[in-house]
Design an enzyme around this catalytic site. Structure first.
Site, mmCIF file in Angstrom:
data_model
loop_
_atom_site.group_PDB
_atom_site.id
_atom_site.type_symbol
_atom_site.label_atom_id
_atom_site.label_comp_id
_atom_site.label_asym_id
_atom_site.label_seq_id
_atom_site.Cartn_x
_atom_site.Cartn_y
_atom_site.Cartn_z
ATOM 1 N N HIS A 23 -18.532 16.268 -26.714
ATOM 2 C CA HIS A 23 -18.206 15.471 -27.753
ATOM 3 C C HIS A 23 -18.142 13.988 -27.215
ATOM 4 O O HIS A 23 -18.245 12.895 -28.044
ATOM 5 C CB HIS A 23 -16.827 15.709 -28.527
ATOM 6 C CG HIS A 23 -15.775 15.346 -27.996
ATOM 7 N ND1 HIS A 23 -15.226 15.775 -27.005
ATOM 8 C CD2 HIS A 23 -14.657 14.637 -28.600
ATOM 9 C CE1 HIS A 23 -13.899 15.378 -26.650
ATOM 10 N NE2 HIS A 23 -13.692 14.456 -27.623
ATOM 11 N N TYR B 52 0.676 -1.075 -0.060
ATOM 12 C CA TYR B 52 -0.079 0.124 -0.189
ATOM 13 C C TYR B 52 0.975 1.349 0.103
ATOM 14 O O TYR B 52 0.314 2.236 -0.759
ATOM 15 C CB TYR B 52 -0.917 0.038 1.273
ATOM 16 C CG TYR B 52 -1.892 1.273 1.259
ATOM 17 C CD1 TYR B 52 -3.304 0.910 0.540
ATOM 18 C CD2 TYR B 52 -1.566 2.159 1.685
ATOM 19 C CE1 TYR B 52 -4.097 2.035 0.584
ATOM 20 C CE2 TYR B 52 -2.541 3.416 1.866
ATOM 21 C CZ TYR B 52 -3.868 3.165 1.113
ATOM 22 O OH TYR B 52 -4.516 4.191 1.171
ATOM 23 N N LYS C 275 -0.031 7.006 -24.175
ATOM 24 C CA LYS C 275 0.358 7.334 -25.419
ATOM 25 C C LYS C 275 1.826 7.068 -25.530
ATOM 26 O O LYS C 275 2.233 5.694 -25.880
ATOM 27 C CB LYS C 275 0.175 8.944 -25.589
ATOM 28 C CG LYS C 275 -1.380 9.204 -26.209
ATOM 29 C CD LYS C 275 -2.102 9.465 -24.943
ATOM 30 C CE LYS C 275 -3.428 10.162 -25.412
ATOM 31 N NZ LYS C 275 -4.160 10.151 -23.988
ATOM 32 N N ASP D 133 2.586 19.368 -20.894
ATOM 33 C CA ASP D 133 1.602 18.282 -20.926
ATOM 34 C C ASP D 133 2.059 17.235 -22.034
ATOM 35 O O ASP D 133 2.419 17.516 -23.155
ATOM 36 C CB ASP D 133 0.313 18.962 -21.444
ATOM 37 C CG ASP D 133 -0.819 17.881 -21.627
ATOM 38 O OD1 ASP D 133 -0.744 16.717 -21.346
ATOM 39 O OD2 ASP D 133 -2.029 18.513 -21.933
ATOM 40 N N PHE E 188 -5.391 20.576 -24.665
ATOM 41 C CA PHE E 188 -6.283 19.459 -24.515
ATOM 42 C C PHE E 188 -7.808 19.521 -24.086
ATOM 43 O O PHE E 188 -7.742 20.183 -22.810
ATOM 44 C CB PHE E 188 -5.330 18.397 -24.292
ATOM 45 C CG PHE E 188 -6.180 16.922 -24.558
ATOM 46 C CD1 PHE E 188 -6.422 16.573 -25.878
ATOM 47 C CD2 PHE E 188 -6.902 16.088 -23.312
ATOM 48 C CE1 PHE E 188 -7.428 15.410 -25.975
ATOM 49 C CE2 PHE E 188 -7.463 15.092 -23.583
ATOM 50 C CZ PHE E 188 -7.771 14.600 -24.963
ATOM 51 N N ASP E 189 -8.536 18.818 -24.406
ATOM 52 C CA ASP E 189 -10.003 19.320 -23.905
ATOM 53 C C ASP E 189 -10.097 19.010 -22.383
ATOM 54 O O ASP E 189 -10.529 19.725 -21.840
ATOM 55 C CB ASP E 189 -10.964 18.610 -24.744
ATOM 56 C CG ASP E 189 -10.875 16.916 -24.901
ATOM 57 O OD1 ASP E 189 -9.736 16.447 -24.315
ATOM 58 O OD2 ASP E 189 -11.791 16.364 -25.413
ATOM 59 N N ALA F 134 2.183 14.023 -23.153
ATOM 60 C CA ALA F 134 1.684 12.666 -23.648
ATOM 61 C C ALA F 134 2.369 12.181 -24.787
ATOM 62 O O ALA F 134 2.722 11.112 -24.661
ATOM 63 C CB ALA F 134 0.289 12.832 -24.236
HETATM 64 C C1 LIG Z 1 -2.340 16.230 -24.826
HETATM 65 C C2 LIG Z 1 -3.042 15.544 -23.926
HETATM 66 N N1 LIG Z 1 -3.259 15.767 -22.570
HETATM 67 C C3 LIG Z 1 -3.904 15.281 -21.848
HETATM 68 C C4 LIG Z 1 -4.813 13.969 -22.053
HETATM 69 C C5 LIG Z 1 -5.728 13.340 -21.213
HETATM 70 O O1 LIG Z 1 -4.986 12.242 -20.861
HETATM 71 P P1 LIG Z 1 -5.828 10.970 -20.469
HETATM 72 O O2 LIG Z 1 -6.675 10.539 -21.634
HETATM 73 O O3 LIG Z 1 -5.047 9.798 -20.004
HETATM 74 O O4 LIG Z 1 -6.778 11.181 -19.282
HETATM 75 C C6 LIG Z 1 -4.640 13.631 -23.500
HETATM 76 C C7 LIG Z 1 -5.537 12.533 -23.883
HETATM 77 O O5 LIG Z 1 -5.547 12.184 -24.969
HETATM 78 C C8 LIG Z 1 -3.670 14.346 -24.317
HETATM 79 O O6 LIG Z 1 -3.726 14.238 -25.646
#
Ligand SMILES: Cc1ncc(COP(=O)(O)O)c(C=O)c1O
Length: 473
Positions: free
Chosen positions: A463, A74, A270, A227, A136-137, A229
Site C-alpha cells: 500500500h 558517540y 505517536k 507494540d 501493524f503492517d 506506539a
Molecule cells: C502499532 C504500530 N506499530 C509499529 C509502527 C511502526 O512504527 P514506525 O512508523 O515508527 O516505524 C506503527 C506505525 O504507525 C504502529 O502504528
C-alpha cells in the site's frame, strides 16, 4: 471550566506552517498522477493531511528546548541516560536501546527472537507462527520476512462497526491459547500486543485482558512484546472505561500495563510526540540475553547502542515527549476531538468504528456497498475525498492487508475502513467541521465512485508504493 458545551484546545499555537488551497481540477490531476494512491501525493498538494499521526504533530516547548541539551558523544552519551532513565521510571524497564523509529526496533528484536527459538529448540522457522491482537503492517512484514507466519486473534466485536464495546483491541484469549496448542508452544517465538490496536481502529486493550494474555504467555514460556506506539491513549481509555482503574493516574496505569509484557517496541512518533524516534526496551534479567543480542544487531543496523538511530538532542526531546504525552488534560482533549469528528460523521449518516485513540475510522464498505473488497472501497473513498476537499486519508482494509505469501490470494479482510488520522495539536475544531462537510459532498456522489485495480503491485507492503486505476464500468 465546568459546564461548557465545548472546551477548546488546551494550548496556544505559536508556530505556523502555511498550506495552499487548490482547485478540483488540480486535485484530479494530482491523484491521477499519484496512481490513485494518496501515499504518492506531494504534501504541498494536500490541504488537510490525515494520512498518519506518526511524526506529524506539534511538539511542546519543553521538548523543543530539550533538543539543545543534546550530548552528541558517540558512546555513553548523557542524553542516552536521560532517555533510559525516563523509560525505567515510566515503564519499569531495565534495558533501553534507542532506534530511529518503530520499525528500527522491529528489525532488531524480530530476527533475534526467531533465531533464538530456531537455535535453542532446533526448529524450522517456516513452521513458526506469531500471534497478536492485530499486527501493524511493518510488524507483520518483519515477521514474514524472517520466515514466520502471522495470526491475528482479535475478539468478534473488534471490526463490527455497528457494535459498541469498551475494549475492542482485546485478545480473543481462547483463540490465542488454542492457536498456541495447535502449532505447539515451541513454534511460537513471541506474541505481540498492540496498544492501542491501530488496525481495529485505535481501540484499547484492558488491563484484565493484558493480564490474562500474559498468564497464557508465561504458561507456554513465550515472550510478550508490547507494540507501544499509543501507550498513553490506551492508559487513558483504561482510566475512563475499566472500573478498577478510574482513580489511577495515567502514569500509574501505564506502569501497571507494562508488568504484563517482557519487552516494549515503540514508534515514539505517536504518543511520545517526536517527529522521529523509537525505543526497544527489555523488562528485566530474564531478557538480558536477548537484550545483548539486540545490542549487537543494533550496532550493525541502527548505530552504537547508546544512540541507536538517534542524535543526542533527539533522545533528550523523546525523554520529555514520553512524559508530556501522558498529561491528563491533553489526552482528554485529544480523545474528545476524535469523538467530535466521529459524532459529526455519524450525524450525516457516515458509519464509523466507535471512536478510538488517534483517528476516526469510516466504514467504507457500508458507504460504498457497490464496490467489492477486491476493488478496495476504502482506497476509492480516499481518492474521492482528496478530489472533493484536498483531504488525504489512508485505507485500512484489503489493500493494506495484502495477499497470503504462500498462496498469493488476497487475504480476507474483516472490514474496509478509511482512517482519518489526527496529527497531535495540528488541526482545530474548524478543520473537523470542514472534514464533516467534505464527507457530506462525498456521500451525495457515493453511487458514482468507482472501484480500483492495480497497474503496479509490489509483493510486500504494497500500500505504500502500489499504483492503481479506476475499474471501467
Ligand atoms: C502499532 C504500530 N506499530 C509499529 C509502527 C511502526 O512504527 P514506525 O512508523 O515508527 O516505524 C506503527 C506505525 O504507525 C504502529 O502504528
Amino acid at each position: 471550566m465546568e459546564n461548557f458545551k465545548h472546551l477548546p484546545e488546551p494550548f496556544r499555537i505559536r508556530v505556523i506552517e502555511p498550506v495552499k488551497r487548490t482547485t478540483r481540477e488540480y486535485r484530479e490531476e494530482a491523484i491521477l498522477k499519484s496512481g490513485m494512491n494518496p501515499f504518492l501525493l506531494d504534501s504541498k498538494d494536500v490541504f488537510i493531511d490525515l494520512l498518519t499521526d506518526s511524526g506529524t504533530g506539534a511538539v511542546t516547548q519543553d521538548m523543543q528546548a530539550a533538543m539543545l541539551r543534546g550530548d552528541e558523544a558517540y558512546s555513553g552519551s548523557r542524553s542516552y541516560y536521560a532517555l533510559a532513565n525516563a523509560v525505567k521510571e515510566i515503564f519499569g524497564y531495565e534495558y533501553t536501546i534507542p532506534t530511529h523509529q518503530g520499525r528500527g526496533a522491529e528489525q532488531i528484536y524480530i530476527p533475534v527472537l526467531i533465531a533464538k527459538r530456531e537455535r535453542e529448540k532446533g526448529l524450522d522457522r517456516r513452521k513458526m507462527v506469531v500471534f497478536s491482537n492485530y499486527f501493524f503492517d511493518t510488524t507483520q512484514g518483519h515477521s514474514q520476512i524472517n520466515g514466520a507466519t502471522v495470526r491475528n486473534v482479535y475478539i468478534k466485536e473488534a471490526f463490527d462497526t455497528s457494535v459498541k464495546y469498551p475494549f475492542k483491541g482485546n485478545f480473543d484469549l481462547e483463540k490465542l491459547e488454542q492457536g498456541i496448542q495447535e502449532v505447539g508452544a515451541n513454534n511460537v517465538p513471541y506474541i505481540v500486543c498492540t496498544i492501542t490496536c491501530n488496525s481495529a481502529g485505535g481501540q484499547p486493550v484492558s488491563i484484565a485482558n493484558l493480564k490474562a494474555m500474559y498468564e497464557i504467555a508465561r504458561k507456554y514460556d513465550i515472550p510478550v512484546i508490547m507494540d507501544s506506539a499509543r501507550f498513553a491513549e490506551n492508559a487513558y481509555f483504561i482510566q475512563q472505561r475499566e472500573a478498577a482503574y478510574q482513580d489511577w493516574t495515567i502514569e500509574q496505569i501505564t506502569y501497571e500495563s507494562y508488568r504484563y509484557a517482557d519487552c516494549l517496541a515503540m514508534s515514539a512518533k505517536k504518543d511520545a510526540m517526536v517527529p522521529m524516534g523509537g525505543i526497544l526496551a527489555f523488562k528485566d534479567q530474564s531478557m538480558e540475553e536477548v537484550y545483548h543480542e539486540c545490542r549487537t544487531l543494533c550496532v550493525a543496523q541502527e548505530g552504537f547502542p547508546t544512540y541507536g538511530g538517534l542524535e543526542g538532542g533527539a533522545m533528550e526531546r523523546l525523554a520529555i515527549g514520553l512524559r508530556d504525552g501522558m498529561r491528563q488534560e491533553w489526552l482528554a482533549y485529544r480523545i474528545a476531538q476524535i469523538e467530535y469528528l466521529v459524532a459529526g460523521l455519524e450525524r450525516i449518516g457516515v458509519a464509523c468504528q466507535q471512536p478510538g485513540g488517534h483517528a476516526a475510522f469510516v466504514d467504507a464498505g457500508k458507504l460504498l456497498p457497490h464496490i467489492p473488497p477486491e476493488q478496495f472501497p476504502a482506497q476509492a473513498l480516499s481518492c474521492e475525498l482528496y478530489k472533493v476537499a484536498g483531504i488525504r486519508a489512508v485505507e485500512i482494509g484489503s489493500f493494506l492487508l495484502g495477499r497470503d505469501p504462500k498462496t498469493g490470494q488476497q487475504l480476507p479482510c474483516p472490514a474496509e475502513l478509511l482512517r482519518l488520522t489526527i496529527p497531535r495539536a495540528t488541526y482545530t475544531q474548524t478543520h473537523m467541521d470542514f472534514i464533516i462537510e467534505a464527507f457530506q459532498k462525498v456521500k451525495e456522489n457515493a453511487a458514482n465512485i468507482k472501484g480500483l485495480t492495480f497497474t503496479y503491485e509490489p509483493k510486500v507492503l504494497r500500500h505504500f508504493t502500489a499504483r492503481l486505476k479506476e475499474v471501467e464500468s
